[in-house]
Design a protein around this motif. Sequence first.
Motif, short mmCIF file in Angstrom:
data_model
loop_
_atom_site.label_atom_id
_atom_site.label_comp_id
_atom_site.label_asym_id
_atom_site.label_seq_id
_atom_site.Cartn_x
_atom_site.Cartn_y
_atom_site.Cartn_z
N UNK A 187 0.87 -1.19 0.00
CA UNK A 187 0.00 0.00 0.00
C UNK A 187 0.90 1.23 0.00
N UNK A 188 0.73 2.07 -1.01
CA UNK A 188 1.62 3.22 -1.17
C UNK A 188 1.15 4.43 -0.37
N UNK A 189 1.92 5.50 -0.44
CA UNK A 189 1.63 6.72 0.31
C UNK A 189 0.73 7.69 -0.41
N UNK A 190 0.59 8.86 0.17
CA UNK A 190 -0.37 9.86 -0.30
C UNK A 190 0.28 10.85 -1.28
N UNK A 191 -0.55 11.42 -2.13
CA UNK A 191 -0.24 12.55 -3.01
C UNK A 191 0.66 12.17 -4.18
N UNK A 192 1.99 12.20 -4.02
CA UNK A 192 2.85 12.00 -5.18
C UNK A 192 3.18 10.54 -5.42
N UNK A 193 2.67 9.65 -4.57
CA UNK A 193 3.03 8.25 -4.65
C UNK A 193 2.02 7.47 -5.48
N UNK A 194 2.40 6.24 -5.87
CA UNK A 194 1.51 5.30 -6.56
C UNK A 194 2.12 3.92 -6.42
N UNK B 264 -2.54 -13.35 4.53
CA UNK B 264 -2.39 -12.02 3.96
C UNK B 264 -1.55 -11.15 4.89
N UNK B 265 -0.47 -10.60 4.33
CA UNK B 265 0.40 -9.68 5.04
C UNK B 265 0.27 -8.30 4.39
N UNK B 266 0.22 -7.26 5.20
CA UNK B 266 0.08 -5.90 4.69
C UNK B 266 1.37 -5.12 4.92
N UNK B 267 1.82 -4.44 3.87
CA UNK B 267 2.99 -3.57 3.96
C UNK B 267 2.57 -2.19 3.49
#
Length: 272
Positions: A32-39, A98-101
């Motif tokens: 799961x990526x970060x906010x705004x400029x991330x993808x 399921x593992x979340x990163x």
Amino acid sequence: MAMIDANGLAVHVERMPARTTGTAPPPTVVLIHGMLIDSLVSYYFTLAPRFAAAGLDVVMYDLRGQGHSERPPDGYRLEDHLDDLEALLDRLDPPGPVHLVGNSYGGTIAFGHAARHPGRVASVSMIESEPATAAWSRKMADNLARGAEELARDGLFEELTGKYGRLVTRRVRSAARLLHSTTTALDVPASRVLDEDAIRAVGSPVLALYGAESELAAQEGWLRSLLPNCRTVVVPDQEHWVLVGATDLAGDLILEWIRAHTPVPAAGEAGR
């Protein structure tokens, strides 16, 4: 590129299947990526190939409003992102653990999902991230307000192109559109938050990585004091961008954490 309908939105999802096979379904890791400029692209060049080579089924997706996912005009509270992740997992229905990163805001989503579904998450790994608390909400309000103002500054994009090139400028333009055409800056700080009792109740094992030069490093002792199964690592000479600045170390630590918290199939279940 695959588009999946999840929670009423068209969500961009990419997968890297495990490159090794066994008799049991491989663990799934959701990045799961970060906010705004991330993808999700940030994981293509960091953790995803390594995790797939290590025998994990890798799932990456663009958060609502970012990357190639649909951008609704409103609905950007943390609980909306949690609903998206829940719906996505329901659609994909991974057979293994399921593992979340999560990186930055992605880690807040990962922790929130573990708090909401304590039995559904084998482990959580947060990179330069924190649970959603009242203090987090105030900080997000300030940061997003400043970001919206800065991204409206005259001459900003020309300046960025001259310093960093068109790729960086394109990502910053996308962040500006997200802030200026949606209710993100209002919605995120208005999200429901967790108190310390709710954080203590999270039973999933949590790994938290911080840059030694980051302001978030100060919370590592606080987080360990609340969570019975938590490991924190402070990475020397790093600020917020640990994912990029210390990719190999982050990958080693997260893989070790996932392997340590992947349930071993009971006898007779391996071939199912």
